[in-house]
Design a protein around this motif. Sequence first.
Motif, PDB file in Angstrom:
ATOM      1  N   ILE A  90       0.707  -5.831 -10.272  1.00 45.77           N
ATOM      2  CA  ILE A  90       0.894  -4.537 -10.943  1.00 45.77           C
ATOM      3  C   ILE A  90       2.138  -3.906 -10.337  1.00 45.77           C
ATOM      4  CG2 ILE A  90      -0.070  -2.225 -11.310  1.00 45.77           C
ATOM      5  CD1 ILE A  90      -2.862  -3.525 -11.086  1.00 45.77           C
ATOM      6  N   GLY A  91       3.143  -3.677 -11.156  1.00 43.37           N
ATOM      7  CA  GLY A  91       4.441  -3.226 -10.665  1.00 43.37           C
ATOM      8  C   GLY A  91       4.576  -1.718 -10.585  1.00 43.37           C
ATOM      9  N   ILE A  92       5.634  -1.296  -9.924  1.00 44.22           N
ATOM     10  CA  ILE A  92       5.873   0.130  -9.715  1.00 44.22           C
ATOM     11  C   ILE A  92       6.134   0.855 -11.028  1.00 44.22           C
ATOM     12  CG2 ILE A  92       8.345  -0.228  -9.285  1.00 44.22           C
ATOM     13  CD1 ILE A  92       8.152   2.111  -7.256  1.00 44.22           C
ATOM     14  N   ASP A  93       6.760   0.186 -11.996  1.00 43.40           N
ATOM     15  CA  ASP A  93       7.029   0.843 -13.279  1.00 43.40           C
ATOM     16  C   ASP A  93       5.736   1.201 -14.006  1.00 43.40           C
ATOM     17  OD1 ASP A  93       9.750   0.749 -12.897  1.00 43.40           O
ATOM     18  OD2 ASP A  93      10.035  -1.113 -14.036  1.00 43.40           O
ATOM     19  N   GLN A  94       4.718   0.342 -13.897  1.00 43.44           N
ATOM     20  CA  GLN A  94       3.435   0.651 -14.517  1.00 43.44           C
ATOM     21  C   GLN A  94       2.825   1.906 -13.908  1.00 43.44           C
ATOM     22  OE1 GLN A  94       2.051  -3.712 -14.017  1.00 43.44           O
ATOM     23  NE2 GLN A  94       0.745  -2.924 -15.652  1.00 43.44           N
ATOM     24  N   ILE A  95       2.914   2.031 -12.585  1.00 50.45           N
ATOM     25  CA  ILE A  95       2.354   3.204 -11.910  1.00 50.45           C
ATOM     26  C   ILE A  95       3.164   4.450 -12.248  1.00 50.45           C
ATOM     27  CG2 ILE A  95       1.808   4.227  -9.674  1.00 50.45           C
ATOM     28  CD1 ILE A  95      -0.014   1.900 -10.480  1.00 50.45           C
ATOM     29  N   TRP A 115      -8.149   3.871 -14.781  1.00 48.88           N
ATOM     30  CA  TRP A 115      -8.820   2.749 -14.132  1.00 48.88           C
ATOM     31  C   TRP A 115      -7.774   1.710 -13.774  1.00 48.88           C
ATOM     32  CZ3 TRP A 115     -12.368  -1.327 -16.944  1.00 48.88           C
ATOM     33  CH2 TRP A 115     -12.818  -2.267 -15.998  1.00 48.88           C
ATOM     34  N   ILE A 116      -7.578   1.479 -12.476  1.00 50.07           N
ATOM     35  CA  ILE A 116      -6.665   0.443 -12.000  1.00 50.07           C
ATOM     36  C   ILE A 116      -7.521  -0.766 -11.622  1.00 50.07           C
ATOM     37  CG2 ILE A 116      -4.854  -0.181 -10.354  1.00 50.07           C
ATOM     38  CD1 ILE A 116      -4.198   2.754 -10.086  1.00 50.07           C
ATOM     39  N   LYS A 117      -7.529  -1.731 -12.516  1.00 52.36           N
ATOM     40  CA  LYS A 117      -8.344  -2.925 -12.337  1.00 52.36           C
ATOM     41  C   LYS A 117      -7.570  -3.940 -11.500  1.00 52.36           C
ATOM     42  CE  LYS A 117     -11.174  -6.010 -15.218  1.00 52.36           C
ATOM     43  NZ  LYS A 117     -11.500  -6.384 -16.615  1.00 52.36           N
ATOM     44  N   TYR A 118      -8.274  -4.613 -10.593  1.00 51.76           N
ATOM     45  CA  TYR A 118      -7.624  -5.528  -9.637  1.00 51.76           C
ATOM     46  C   TYR A 118      -6.571  -4.763  -8.836  1.00 51.76           C
ATOM     47  CZ  TYR A 118      -9.563  -8.602 -13.237  1.00 51.76           C
ATOM     48  OH  TYR A 118     -10.380  -9.202 -14.163  1.00 51.76           O
ATOM     49  N   ALA A 119      -6.996  -3.673  -8.217  1.00 51.49           N
ATOM     50  CA  ALA A 119      -6.078  -2.752  -7.553  1.00 51.49           C
ATOM     51  C   ALA A 119      -5.280  -3.416  -6.440  1.00 51.49           C
ATOM     52  CB  ALA A 119      -6.858  -1.562  -6.998  1.00 51.49           C
ATOM     53  N   ALA A 120      -5.843  -4.426  -5.798  1.00 52.00           N
ATOM     54  CA  ALA A 120      -5.133  -5.087  -4.699  1.00 52.00           C
ATOM     55  C   ALA A 120      -3.921  -5.865  -5.185  1.00 52.00           C
ATOM     56  CB  ALA A 120      -6.079  -6.013  -3.932  1.00 52.00           C
ATOM     57  N   LEU A 121      -3.769  -6.032  -6.499  1.00 48.95           N
ATOM     58  CA  LEU A 121      -2.608  -6.728  -7.034  1.00 48.95           C
ATOM     59  C   LEU A 121      -1.398  -5.808  -7.186  1.00 48.95           C
ATOM     60  CD1 LEU A 121      -4.167  -9.051  -9.783  1.00 48.95           C
ATOM     61  CD2 LEU A 121      -3.540  -9.609  -7.426  1.00 48.95           C
ATOM     62  N   MET A 122      -1.553  -4.536  -6.832  1.00 56.17           N
ATOM     63  CA  MET A 122      -0.392  -3.658  -6.842  1.00 56.17           C
ATOM     64  C   MET A 122       0.617  -4.120  -5.793  1.00 56.17           C
ATOM     65  SD  MET A 122      -1.739   0.281  -7.281  1.00 56.17           S
ATOM     66  CE  MET A 122      -2.983   0.171  -5.975  1.00 56.17           C
ATOM     67  N   THR A 123       1.890  -4.112  -6.164  1.00 52.63           N
ATOM     68  CA  THR A 123       2.918  -4.390  -5.165  1.00 52.63           C
ATOM     69  C   THR A 123       2.926  -3.240  -4.156  1.00 52.63           C
ATOM     70  OG1 THR A 123       4.635  -3.234  -6.406  1.00 52.63           O
ATOM     71  CG2 THR A 123       4.313  -5.594  -6.889  1.00 52.63           C
ATOM     72  N   ALA A 125       5.356  -1.377  -3.357  1.00 48.60           N
ATOM     73  CA  ALA A 125       6.062  -0.238  -3.950  1.00 48.60           C
ATOM     74  C   ALA A 125       5.155   0.512  -4.921  1.00 48.60           C
ATOM     75  CB  ALA A 125       7.328  -0.720  -4.652  1.00 48.60           C
ATOM     76  N   ALA A 126       4.377  -0.241  -5.722  1.00 45.20           N
ATOM     77  CA  ALA A 126       3.462   0.388  -6.676  1.00 45.20           C
ATOM     78  C   ALA A 126       2.380   1.171  -5.947  1.00 45.20           C
ATOM     79  CB  ALA A 126       2.836  -0.671  -7.575  1.00 45.20           C
ATOM     80  N   ALA A 127       1.835   0.574  -4.879  1.00 47.08           N
ATOM     81  CA  ALA A 127       0.792   1.248  -4.109  1.00 47.08           C
ATOM     82  C   ALA A 127       1.322   2.519  -3.473  1.00 47.08           C
ATOM     83  CB  ALA A 127       0.245   0.301  -3.040  1.00 47.08           C
ATOM     84  N   ASN A 128       2.537   2.477  -2.964  1.00 49.09           N
ATOM     85  CA  ASN A 128       3.124   3.674  -2.358  1.00 49.09           C
ATOM     86  C   ASN A 128       3.377   4.761  -3.391  1.00 49.09           C
ATOM     87  OD1 ASN A 128       3.153   2.745   0.309  1.00 49.09           O
ATOM     88  ND2 ASN A 128       5.105   1.683   0.032  1.00 49.09           N
ATOM     89  N   ALA A 129       3.755   4.348  -4.593  1.00 49.41           N
ATOM     90  CA  ALA A 129       3.954   5.323  -5.667  1.00 49.41           C
ATOM     91  C   ALA A 129       2.633   5.980  -6.051  1.00 49.41           C
ATOM     92  CB  ALA A 129       4.585   4.650  -6.881  1.00 49.41           C
ATOM     93  N   LEU A 130       1.567   5.177  -6.094  1.00 51.93           N
ATOM     94  CA  LEU A 130       0.242   5.722  -6.399  1.00 51.93           C
ATOM     95  C   LEU A 130      -0.232   6.644  -5.288  1.00 51.93           C
ATOM     96  CD1 LEU A 130      -2.339   5.750  -8.160  1.00 51.93           C
ATOM     97  CD2 LEU A 130      -3.130   3.779  -6.823  1.00 51.93           C
ATOM     98  N   LEU A 131       0.093   6.303  -4.052  1.00 53.40           N
ATOM     99  CA  LEU A 131      -0.350   7.090  -2.902  1.00 53.40           C
ATOM    100  C   LEU A 131       0.085   8.550  -3.025  1.00 53.40           C
ATOM    101  CD1 LEU A 131      -1.743   7.033  -0.124  1.00 53.40           C
ATOM    102  CD2 LEU A 131       0.480   6.436   0.869  1.00 53.40           C
TER     103      LEU A 131
END
Length: 328
Positions: A90-95, A115-123, A125-131
């Motif tokens: 899951i890439g940063i652009d999606q987030i 709903w973020i399904k398979y959340a651990a698949l976030m890169t 960068a994506a996880a930091n953007a969500l944070l």
Amino acid sequence: MIWDDYPWLTMPYQQLATSILQNRAHHALLINYVQGSGEDKLIKRLANRLLCQASQDLMPCLQCHSCQLFVSHHHPDYYQITPEQGKQSIGIDQIRNMTAKVYEKSQQGGNKVIWIKYAALMTEAAANALLKTLEEPPANTYFILSDDHNSHLLPTIQSRCFSYFLPIPKLEQSVEWLKKQHDKVYSDNELASALLLSENAPLAAKFLIEPERWQQRKIFCENLLNVIPKNDYWSLAATFEHENFLDRVIWFCALLSDALKAKQKTGRYIINRDQVPLIRLLATFSNEKIFSLYELWLHARRQLISITGLNKELIVYNVLAQSELISQ
């Protein structure tokens, strides 16, 4: 009852929906599960309840306009994020695209649910953007993150969420449930084996005992009974498709683990309860040989799961050849 099809979900749903009913639901819920536990149905029902604008009960009303939009898969305030087609993460652009939408006003005048399904698949960068969004969430916005219990989500994300592990039902309850799902009659030992091979996740076990798939496992075990005394693992290569090699790896690792349990006189913990003769045969090996075989096949499992682009045929041949060397 709404959970008659998956009765083990009744209690988890009540626990999570009660906080919604009492207006104290956490803005970020992290659900970990054993895959095949009915996790999708539970999460969708929770999302539906968060979006419902009429219910005064634990369940969504299913009658209001918001519920009707959700059931028809057209709710404008509901977002489901998974890896895009052809991608493994899951890439940063999606987030970023999702974040831009959730900071806008709700189109239905109620809650927004992501709903973020398979959340651990976030890169990363994506996880930091969500944070950043989880730290300052928009009003009336709820995030549901979900993933398998073996996955690894960034600790910084986990710390911003209310974590919940979706419990699996007791073995006896799952066996009774499986008996009602198939016209084909299976023994209790077969059903218990399917469940234990599936970490007791009922839906995963139901898939495993589909006649064609279950027959593949039976044939694999029968072939092992023939090749092990001759130390002729190489002949196994012709008996299964390389694309399905991962299944065989998982099954054989479980059998080797059972052989060690048998040698330690802890038979009550055996997984493959329908394959006792095969387990006894494997238990004639020394502990050292069983451990070596287990490590070999487990390494192949890790490779097949975690590394893309591998030549599966070479892995098959290597594992079978190495198995013969170990078993000499």
